[in-house]
Design a protein around this motif. Structure first.
Motif, PDB file in Angstrom:
ATOM      1  N   UNK A 230     -17.642  95.250  84.707  1.00 38.90           N
ATOM      2  CA  UNK A 230     -18.440  94.772  85.832  1.00 38.90           C
ATOM      3  C   UNK A 230     -17.526  94.409  86.992  1.00 38.90           C
ATOM      4  N   UNK A 231     -18.144  94.086  88.127  1.00 39.47           N
ATOM      5  CA  UNK A 231     -17.407  93.668  89.320  1.00 39.47           C
ATOM      6  C   UNK A 231     -17.594  92.162  89.498  1.00 39.47           C
ATOM      7  N   UNK A 232     -16.474  91.463  89.719  1.00 38.92           N
ATOM      8  CA  UNK A 232     -16.529  90.015  89.929  1.00 38.92           C
ATOM      9  C   UNK A 232     -16.293  89.681  91.393  1.00 38.92           C
TER      10      UNK A 232
ATOM     11  N   UNK B 271     -19.416  78.507  78.986  1.00 37.90           N
ATOM     12  CA  UNK B 271     -18.417  79.382  78.370  1.00 37.90           C
ATOM     13  C   UNK B 271     -18.795  79.730  76.938  1.00 37.90           C
ATOM     14  N   UNK B 272     -19.350  78.771  76.213  1.00 39.62           N
ATOM     15  CA  UNK B 272     -19.777  79.060  74.837  1.00 39.62           C
ATOM     16  C   UNK B 272     -20.907  80.087  74.832  1.00 39.62           C
TER      17      UNK B 272
ATOM     18  N   UNK C 273     -13.883  82.507  85.473  1.00 41.70           N
ATOM     19  CA  UNK C 273     -13.271  83.717  85.990  1.00 41.70           C
ATOM     20  C   UNK C 273     -12.346  84.341  84.969  1.00 41.70           C
ATOM     21  N   UNK C 274     -11.464  83.544  84.398  1.00 41.79           N
ATOM     22  CA  UNK C 274     -10.496  84.068  83.434  1.00 41.79           C
ATOM     23  C   UNK C 274     -11.190  84.623  82.193  1.00 41.79           C
ATOM     24  N   UNK C 275     -12.263  83.938  81.758  1.00 42.08           N
ATOM     25  CA  UNK C 275     -12.989  84.440  80.597  1.00 42.08           C
ATOM     26  C   UNK C 275     -13.569  85.815  80.869  1.00 42.08           C
ATOM     27  N   UNK C 276     -14.221  85.966  82.038  1.00 45.91           N
ATOM     28  CA  UNK C 276     -14.853  87.254  82.358  1.00 45.91           C
ATOM     29  C   UNK C 276     -13.806  88.333  82.605  1.00 45.91           C
ATOM     30  N   UNK C 277     -12.674  87.954  83.143  1.00 47.80           N
ATOM     31  CA  UNK C 277     -11.610  88.949  83.365  1.00 47.80           C
ATOM     32  C   UNK C 277     -11.023  89.447  82.036  1.00 47.80           C
ATOM     33  N   UNK C 278     -11.028  88.592  81.050  1.00 49.48           N
ATOM     34  CA  UNK C 278     -10.406  88.969  79.768  1.00 49.48           C
ATOM     35  C   UNK C 278     -11.393  89.654  78.844  1.00 49.48           C
TER      36      UNK C 278
ATOM     37  N   UNK D 156     -13.696  71.123  91.300  1.00 45.07           N
ATOM     38  CA  UNK D 156     -13.637  70.250  90.135  1.00 45.07           C
ATOM     39  C   UNK D 156     -14.559  70.690  89.001  1.00 45.07           C
ATOM     40  N   UNK D 157     -15.390  71.691  89.227  1.00 44.14           N
ATOM     41  CA  UNK D 157     -16.222  72.222  88.150  1.00 44.14           C
ATOM     42  C   UNK D 157     -15.415  73.099  87.196  1.00 44.14           C
ATOM     43  N   UNK D 158     -14.199  73.448  87.568  1.00 43.41           N
ATOM     44  CA  UNK D 158     -13.345  74.218  86.666  1.00 43.41           C
ATOM     45  C   UNK D 158     -13.804  75.641  86.442  1.00 43.41           C
ATOM     46  N   UNK D 159     -14.363  76.273  87.479  1.00 46.71           N
ATOM     47  CA  UNK D 159     -14.861  77.641  87.318  1.00 46.71           C
ATOM     48  C   UNK D 159     -13.756  78.684  87.220  1.00 46.71           C
ATOM     49  N   UNK D 160     -12.506  78.270  87.440  1.00 42.77           N
ATOM     50  CA  UNK D 160     -11.406  79.215  87.200  1.00 42.77           C
ATOM     51  C   UNK D 160     -11.412  79.657  85.737  1.00 42.77           C
TER      52      UNK D 160
END
Length: 479
Positions: free
Chosen positions: A348-350, A443-444, A474-479, A467-471
């Protein structure tokens, strides 16, 4: 090497140099300034700051072993030895001050006054970083440019940016961010901008600034120490800025999309290429220089990027760039991670816009997602520090996502419950809308998703306050 001596640093900070080895080198120029011991260079200055988790003073012996020329400290060698068990015998030249963070600012202010460089100061509620990238990219077609790196736009980041300027730099593009009254006054005192750019007046940091009028007052502190012959560039599309005809004796220049009669740099005839950016026409009618009528390609998607291009053209015109130089610079612009960064993956595209969020940037990000010609998924988190109207702003974001036909809307966080309810009340029956109390719960769910939440081939927007920590998302979807 910086044109900045140990003696000048001591005078700026109001302290006395101590040379434990007895060799007086006060006329020695330093190479750089850092608050992170890992970044200290040979001949550099280390400013030891007492952090919440780590006290920088414990690294003073380490930086001297790395070849540091000076440590700026608010603790004596004996204090540091007692608190951290560091051998004071390893210290080189040091400067003892009352407050090392204040010393950093004092040092930057003194250094700035020595510099023969044009400084472009950028502030506003939304789009500071992307506007900075556009302006720096365009100016680099003609000048040696230094720009703010990352999110170094506060009372630590701005002085560190100023202290990175070297003799070869002709222009410095400095992002200036605040959250309360008085902060911009202090930033302006250090930076003393030659050109002030204001992107917009939106809803951000309302806990302290209360309303848009308060935001305008706080941002306007950027003019407190502007150069006497300085210039001001304002967004003519913003209702709070468009009515400003004179600011402290300066007539502002306006940029925009052609909706304000005083706009001198206009991007018009915009043709969207979806997520591939847009093509447009740049028109300028600034008092100095030949008028420009120049086709441009904006490689970044979204109508707000056209406004950033107009801002860059406004500044560039004041600094003597021609139409082809401006067009070339705009065509090369790339944004940093976390800010409307399009990432194309096999599945997919992020759209990575997870660095921060407020009502205006949230709406712009959703508008951008709507340009995608695939199934659209919005993962939206809380917008923080919005004050008493926070519920309403989140409701408006949810309604906007639903109105634009976003097929999957994933709302994350306590405040985003209001986003979820508004989206549910306004969406089509086929729209999938869900709410997660926090990022870890999301994430779960993503980890067990078989394509229901994020279908293969879709375009996914990731947007929330930092502060929501959405990085992590991003990393989860990239991996």
């Amino acid at each position: 090497m910086m044109d900045f001596t140990l003696k000048e640093i001591a005078e700026a900070c109001g302290g006395a140099l101590v040379f434990p080895g007895g060799a007086d080198e006060e006329d020695r120029c330093v190479s750089s300034v850092a608050i992170d011991s890992r970044l200290v260079e040979t001949g550099g200055v280390f400013i030891a700051t007492p952090g919440e988790r780590v006290d920088g003073h414990k690294f003073i012996p380490t930086v001297f072993a790395q070849g540091a020329a000076l440590a700026v400290t608010q603790k004596s060698p004996k204090q540091v030895e007692a608190e951290h068990g560091c051998e004071a015998s390893g210290w080189g030249c040091y400067l003892l001050v009352e407050d090392t963070l204040q010393a950093l600012k004092d040092m930057a202010e003194a250094y700035r006054k020595k510099l023969d460089v044009k400084i472009v100061g950028i502030t506003g509620s939304v789009g500071k970083t992307s506007t900075k990238e556009f302006i720096a990219g365009v100016l680099a077609e003609k000048y040696q440019v230094l720009k703010t790196e990352g999110n170094f736009n506060n009372e630590i980041g701005v002085p560190l940016t100023l202290l990175r300027i070297r003799p070869e730099h002709e222009v410095a593009v400095v992002e200036m961010g605040i959250s309360d009254f008085g902060e911009m006054h202090r930033l302006s005192k250090m930076a003393r901008p030659d050109i002030c750019v204001m992107t917009n007046i939106g809803q951000s940091h309302l806990n302290n600034l209360k309303d848009r009028d308060g935001i305008l007052r706080a941002k306007s502190e950027i003019f407190d120490f502007m150069a006497e012959d300085g210039e001001i560039c304002l967004n003519g599309e913003d209702d709070k800025l468009a009515g400003l005809k004179e600011i402290r004796g300066h007539i502002p220049h306006f940029f925009g999309l052609g909706n304000h009669p005083a706009e001198e740099a206009v991007v018009t005839d915009i043709v969207s290429n979806g997520l591939e950016g847009s093509d447009a026409l740049l028109l300028t009618r600034q008092a100095e220089g030949e008028p420009i009528r120049q086709p441009i390609h904006i490689p970044l998607p979204g109508r707000h990027m056209a406004l950033n291009a107009a801002a860059a053209a406004c500044v560039a015109g004041l600094l003597g760039l021609n139409g082809s130089e401006i067009a070339a610079g705009i065509g090369k612009v790339e944004l940093m991670t976390g800010r409307t960064h399009v990432i194309r993956l096999p599945r997919y595209t992020l759209i990575d816009d997870c660095y921060n969020a407020n009502p205006a940037s949230m709406k712009a990000a959703i508008d951008l997602l709507a340009l995608a010609d695939t199934k659209k998924v919005a993962i939206l988190g809380d917008m923080l520090n919005l004050g008493e109207n926070s519920h309403r702003y989140h409701e408006e974001a949810g309604s906007h996502a639903a109105a634009l036909g976003i097929e999957h809307i994933l709302c994350v966080g306590e405040e985003s419950r209001h986003m979820f309810w508004a989206a549910a009340n306004n969406a089509e029956e086929t729209t999938k809308i869900s709410h997660y109390p926090d990022t870890e719960t999301l994430l779960r769910s993503l980890a067990s998703d078989s394509g229901e939440l994020v279908p293969e081939g879709s375009t996914v927007l990731i947007k929330a306050s930092h502060d929501m920590g959405f990085a992590k998302v991003l990393e989860f979807l990239r991996s």
